[in-house]
Design a protein around this motif. Structure first.
Motif, PDB file in Angstrom:
ATOM      1  N   GLN A   1       0.819  -1.215   0.000  1.00 38.28           N
ATOM      2  CA  GLN A   1       0.000   0.000   0.000  1.00 38.28           C
ATOM      3  C   GLN A   1       0.852   1.264   0.000  1.00 38.28           C
ATOM      4  OE1 GLN A   1      -2.107  -1.274   3.693  1.00 38.28           O
ATOM      5  NE2 GLN A   1      -3.886  -0.491   2.596  1.00 38.28           N
ATOM      6  N   CYS A   2       2.171   1.096   0.066  1.00 40.62           N
ATOM      7  CA  CYS A   2       3.059   2.244   0.254  1.00 40.62           C
ATOM      8  C   CYS A   2       3.911   2.530  -0.970  1.00 40.62           C
ATOM      9  CB  CYS A   2       3.971   1.984   1.444  1.00 40.62           C
ATOM     10  SG  CYS A   2       3.076   1.807   2.992  1.00 40.62           S
ATOM     11  N   TRP A   3       4.161   3.804  -1.156  1.00 38.47           N
ATOM     12  CA  TRP A   3       5.081   4.258  -2.182  1.00 38.47           C
ATOM     13  C   TRP A   3       6.434   4.483  -1.538  1.00 38.47           C
ATOM     14  CZ3 TRP A   3       2.164   9.190  -4.105  1.00 38.47           C
ATOM     15  CH2 TRP A   3       0.973   8.826  -4.738  1.00 38.47           C
ATOM     16  N   ALA A   4       7.472   4.132  -2.237  1.00 36.67           N
ATOM     17  CA  ALA A   4       8.831   4.481  -1.829  1.00 36.67           C
ATOM     18  C   ALA A   4       9.388   5.403  -2.899  1.00 36.67           C
ATOM     19  CB  ALA A   4       9.688   3.238  -1.697  1.00 36.67           C
ATOM     20  N   LEU A   5       9.752   6.593  -2.499  1.00 38.96           N
ATOM     21  CA  LEU A   5      10.332   7.580  -3.405  1.00 38.96           C
ATOM     22  C   LEU A   5      11.816   7.660  -3.056  1.00 38.96           C
ATOM     23  CD1 LEU A   5       7.542  10.269  -3.004  1.00 38.96           C
ATOM     24  CD2 LEU A   5       7.659   8.393  -4.661  1.00 38.96           C
ATOM     25  N   GLU A   6      12.644   7.151  -3.935  1.00 33.54           N
ATOM     26  CA  GLU A   6      14.064   6.975  -3.659  1.00 33.54           C
ATOM     27  C   GLU A   6      14.934   7.642  -4.709  1.00 33.54           C
ATOM     28  OE1 GLU A   6      16.356   6.005  -1.688  1.00 33.54           O
ATOM     29  OE2 GLU A   6      15.148   5.146  -0.105  1.00 33.54           O
ATOM     30  N   ASP A   7      16.114   8.074  -4.273  1.00 38.41           N
ATOM     31  CA  ASP A   7      17.078   8.596  -5.237  1.00 38.41           C
ATOM     32  C   ASP A   7      18.279   7.657  -5.414  1.00 38.41           C
ATOM     33  OD1 ASP A   7      18.206   9.060  -2.735  1.00 38.41           O
ATOM     34  OD2 ASP A   7      19.041  11.000  -3.279  1.00 38.41           O
TER      35      ASP A   7
END
Length: 125
Positions: free
Chosen positions: A39-45
């Motif tokens: 259910q979660c988004w991971a916004l990663e660089d």
């Protein structure tokens, strides 16, 4: 930076036994939110951040900063985009009426990350 009030939960690097590329920070963040990783988004660089989020079971978006995604990381099948606004556009969060909303709560669209998790405050374009 005064951003603490914008997040439901925070997980810092020293709060789990293992850090990135292990999934522990993401699993801790998801647990604090009371959600399933799917259910979660991971916004990663970073490449290691992508590995951690992917291993935790989150939906991963990579916004490269200084280092481009490696071929190995690209093979994980996540989305690689140019900016955070690209992610929001892809997921239908920002639309023509975005100027009417300053704070977007993200039910089942919350971001989960190693250092910051919760809701996103948007600045209308």
């Amino acid at each position: 930076a005064g951003l603490d009030g914008f997040f439901v939960a925070l997980v810092c690097g020293d709060e789990t036994a293992r850090g990135k590329p292990h999934p522990d920070p993401y699993l801790e963040a998801v647990g604090r939110l009371g959600l399933d990783p799917g259910q979660c988004w991971a916004l990663e660089d970073s490449n290691n951040g992508v590995r951690a989020a992917q291993a935790a079971g989150c939906r991963v978006f990579q916004i490269p900063d200084l280092v481009a995604p490696s071929a190995e990381v690209r093979a994980l099948g996540h989305q690689v985009v140019g900016s955070l606004f690209d992610v929001l556009d892809m997921l239908g969060v920002v639309g023509p009426d975005a100027s009417d909303h300053n704070l977007w709560p993200l039910p089942a669209r919350r971001s989960a990350g190693t250092n910051i998790t919760g809701t996103l405050r948007l600045i209308p374009r």
